[in-house]
Scaffold this active site. Sequence first.
Site, PDB file in Angstrom:
ATOM      1  N   LEU A 113       0.855  -1.176   0.000  1.00 58.60           N
ATOM      2  CA  LEU A 113       0.000   0.000   0.000  1.00 58.60           C
ATOM      3  C   LEU A 113       0.897   1.234   0.000  1.00 58.60           C
ATOM      4  O   LEU A 113       1.997   1.210   0.563  1.00 58.60           O
ATOM      5  CB  LEU A 113      -0.905   0.024   1.242  1.00 58.60           C
ATOM      6  CG  LEU A 113      -1.924  -1.112   1.399  1.00 58.60           C
ATOM      7  CD1 LEU A 113      -2.662  -0.965   2.733  1.00 58.60           C
ATOM      8  CD2 LEU A 113      -2.919  -1.130   0.248  1.00 58.60           C
ATOM      9  N   ASP A 114       0.428   2.317  -0.625  1.00 56.20           N
ATOM     10  CA  ASP A 114       1.168   3.572  -0.576  1.00 56.20           C
ATOM     11  C   ASP A 114       1.333   4.024   0.869  1.00 56.20           C
ATOM     12  O   ASP A 114       0.539   3.655   1.746  1.00 56.20           O
ATOM     13  CB  ASP A 114       0.421   4.667  -1.351  1.00 56.20           C
ATOM     14  CG  ASP A 114       0.328   4.373  -2.837  1.00 56.20           C
ATOM     15  OD1 ASP A 114       1.097   3.521  -3.326  1.00 56.20           O
ATOM     16  OD2 ASP A 114      -0.531   4.986  -3.501  1.00 56.20           O
ATOM     17  N   LYS A 115       2.324   4.859   1.113  1.00 57.53           N
ATOM     18  CA  LYS A 115       2.626   5.289   2.478  1.00 57.53           C
ATOM     19  C   LYS A 115       1.415   5.904   3.179  1.00 57.53           C
ATOM     20  O   LYS A 115       1.151   5.611   4.349  1.00 57.53           O
ATOM     21  CB  LYS A 115       3.781   6.296   2.460  1.00 57.53           C
ATOM     22  CG  LYS A 115       4.208   6.766   3.843  1.00 57.53           C
ATOM     23  CD  LYS A 115       5.471   7.608   3.793  1.00 57.53           C
ATOM     24  CE  LYS A 115       5.230   8.953   3.178  1.00 57.53           C
ATOM     25  NZ  LYS A 115       6.423   9.846   3.285  1.00 57.53           N
TER      26      LYS A 115
END
Length: 250
Positions: A96-98
């Site tokens: 997942l993106d940050k």
Amino acid sequence: MAVMYEKAFKLLALQEGISKSKAKDLIDRGLVYARGKKVLIARGDIKVDTTFKIKDLAKTKVIYQDKDILVVNKPAFLTADEVSKDYPDAILLNRLDKETSGVMMFAKNEEFQKKAIKEFAQNNVYKEYVAIVEGKFIEEMMIDKPILTTKDRGMAKSKIDKHGKSAKTTVYPMLVEGNKSKVKVVIESGRTHQIRVHLNALGFPIIGDAIYGRLASNVNRVLLHSKVTRIFDYEFIAEEPKEFKVYDFS
């Protein structure tokens, strides 16, 4: 009288009594605010009389685990690699993106990892997200546009491009309040920044997304959450964070 300036990370380090590297890390994570806005550039100049506010980092919570799989609810502001360090004996299955929160899965053994990778490759994994977007979203939409991802100084950025990889996103209306909407998003495959790019292309950018969407004074992250994932006979649900109630969507 001349206005005095200092590098943001140096000033933060001085005010908080922390190292300069720690201060830079906090800014890079998107956790530092000044005058109601996120401080975006650690080495940017800022007035020396600035007062900072630092957002607390939430903890990763285990949703489920057995002999084959470990599933956690990743908080925003942690990278997938950082979460992985807390589970050194497990093998990361999805990223997942940050700033994206929600379901992240790990394999407990190589046999399960291989089977899971095959499910992902064949688009047999159901991935459902929730997002808060700009605009009145009132009818189901589907976008099937290839996405090309490039990297510049280690930072990934994606765009719709005929030379990119295939990507399909289906968006369903949930709630509308004013000129903002809560939507359910289901994706096939899972290209870098796919949902963020596709929603922006549809004219409904995600609120809090500094790259592809719209910033908001009372939002400090990309309002995107991986809520439901189904693989094999498993179903995992990650509770929505409180940020998704900022517009009284409950």
